[in-house]
Scaffold this active site. Structure first.
Site, mmCIF file in Angstrom:
data_model
loop_
_atom_site.group_PDB
_atom_site.id
_atom_site.type_symbol
_atom_site.label_atom_id
_atom_site.label_comp_id
_atom_site.label_asym_id
_atom_site.label_seq_id
_atom_site.Cartn_x
_atom_site.Cartn_y
_atom_site.Cartn_z
ATOM 1 C CG HIS A 323 34.842 -13.424 40.343
ATOM 2 N ND1 HIS A 323 36.184 -13.612 40.578
ATOM 3 C CD2 HIS A 323 34.750 -12.932 39.079
ATOM 4 C CE1 HIS A 323 36.884 -13.254 39.510
ATOM 5 N NE2 HIS A 323 36.029 -12.828 38.579
ATOM 6 C CB CYS A 341 35.145 -10.237 36.675
ATOM 7 S SG CYS A 341 34.290 -11.375 35.561
#
Length: 415
Positions: A323, A341
């Site tokens: 992301h 992440c």
């Protein structure tokens, strides 16, 4: 020497025709018992099922017998259910008895056709229709994902609404789950647990191919008290071969399409204590906006966070995404500072978001984190080697040379 009646009939007709010359006809087609229309053999054969009336027990074998006083023999029996499935059976050498060798389907209508032959060779026929009792328990299969376009790493899933533990019953289920694949593709089902089965090929799906899966289990007996139900088929359109390699040591992501590198992106991955999992992951979905909170994944105290996140591509159910992370741009390409992440600039995340598809491959290497499990946290199916994957099939059997093979009866190549 004593001749059979049929032999006398054929020879006598031939000699008479020869003696009368080419233009004469002594025995027309209607006189030859072999060319006659089948007569009604209803009085010559008997069934152990009853025409009409209440449905018959589907657990009871079907049996057809030739009556001793009828002077006929059974030549063929076909029993077909309402879905067109033929019931397997066995006829005695004397033609006096036929019986089914597999269980009848439950809750269906059968049409039985019996062909006979009398002492003169004249053909007879008898038909019977009856319905079978419904199953006490039915097994419904739900295939995944939904119809649509996917990447080359997308597994096929089958979720059962009833647990199937017995290996023989699992084999029945597996044979009924038919995958239509591109030519030359080798694949196998793997039982994840009693209610979940995954199918994947040995290698990734060929780019720009079509894969479909359907169930042939409707009405089929799976166990003593369980039969299959109808299921909705699924068709996948496979797109480009997209492979993403995330190197946690070099802090860069390499994006390949059909074998060609088309982008290299500076990134950051999980810091010590929150290291990103190594291994092959399959893209689960994409969301333009996600609110990410640390307490939803067990992260609290000084490490807790509550952030608006854009261009989020999900790769695990536990919350691992690729992301936009504008707050860590200074570390991207240099060090790992995230909570697991893969973060990148907003511009790079937007490009990644537009070019990635559900089912594409994202592989993480050189992280100090744990390995991605094969099941339970997304699609880690590709982290299991092919030999171990095939061991999860209920159709695995040993060959004479000691090697193991998977029965491919339910894997059908598309031509």
């Amino acid at each position: 020497m004593k001749h059979s009646p049929r032999l006398w009939t054929v020879v006598g007709c031939s000699l008479l025709a020869a003696s009368l010359g080419a233009g004469a006809t002594a025995c027309g087609p209607g006189d030859n018992p072999l060319s006659a229309r089948p007569y009604d053999a209803g009085d010559a054969v008997a069934f152990n099922q009853v025409q009409g009336g209440r449905p018959v027990d589907h657990n009871r074998p079907l049996e057809v017998t030739a009556k001793a006083a009828g002077g006929v023999r059974i030549t063929d029996v076909t029993a077909v259910d309402s879905l067109g499935h033929r019931l397997a059976g066995e006829l005695t050498a004397k033609g006096d008895r036929w019986h089914s060798t597999t269980a009848m389907a439950a809750g269906t209508r059968y049409t039985v056709t019996v062909n006979t032959e009398n002492e003169r060779g004249a053909p007879g026929r008898r038909r019977l229709t009856f319905e079978t009792t419904p199953a006490k328990k039915v097994l419904k299969v739900t295939f995944g994902p939904q119809d649509g376009k996917y990447g080359v790493g997308q597994p096929i899933t089958a979720e059962l609404d009833e647990a199937v533990k017995d290996r023989a019953a699992r084999a029945v289920v597996e044979r009924g789950l038919v995958v239509d694949t591109p030519p030359g593709v080798e694949g196998a089902w793997h039982w994840v647990d009693d209610k979940h089965v995954h199918f994947r090929p040995k290698e990734y799906w060929p780019a720009h191919s079509t894969v479909s899966v359907r169930s042939n289990l409707e009405g089929v007996r799976i166990s003593k008290d369980m039969h299959g139900a109808a299921s909705k088929p699924v068709t996948l359109q496979i797109g480009d071969r997209v492979e993403v390699l995330t190197d946690a040591a070099s802090h860069h992501l390499t994006f390949k399409r059909n074998g060609e590198v088309i982008n290299t992106i500076p990134i950051t991955t999980g810091k010590p204590g929150f290291s990103t999992r190594n291994g092959v992951k399959v893209v689960l979905g994409k969301q333009y906006f996600v609110r990410m909170r640390g307490d939803t994944v067990g992260i609290g105290g000084s490490e807790n966070y509550d952030l608006p996140v854009y261009y989020a591509t999900r790769v695990t159910w536990s919350g691992e995404y690729v992301h936009a992370a504008p707050w860590s741009v200074g570390s991207q390409g240099y060090e790992n500072v995230s909570h697991g992440c893969t973060g990148m600039s907003t511009g790079n995340a937007a490009w990644f978001f537009e070019n990635i598809t559900e089912g594409d491959i994202v592989q993480v290497v050189n992280s100090i984190g744990e390995d991605m499990p094969a099941f339970g946290n997304g699609y880690g199916d590709w982290n299991m080697n092919w030999k171990d994957w095939r061991q999860g099939s209920a159709l695995l059997k040993d060959t004479q040379d000691g090697r193991s093979v998977v029965d491919q009866a339910r894997l059908r190549p598309r031509v």
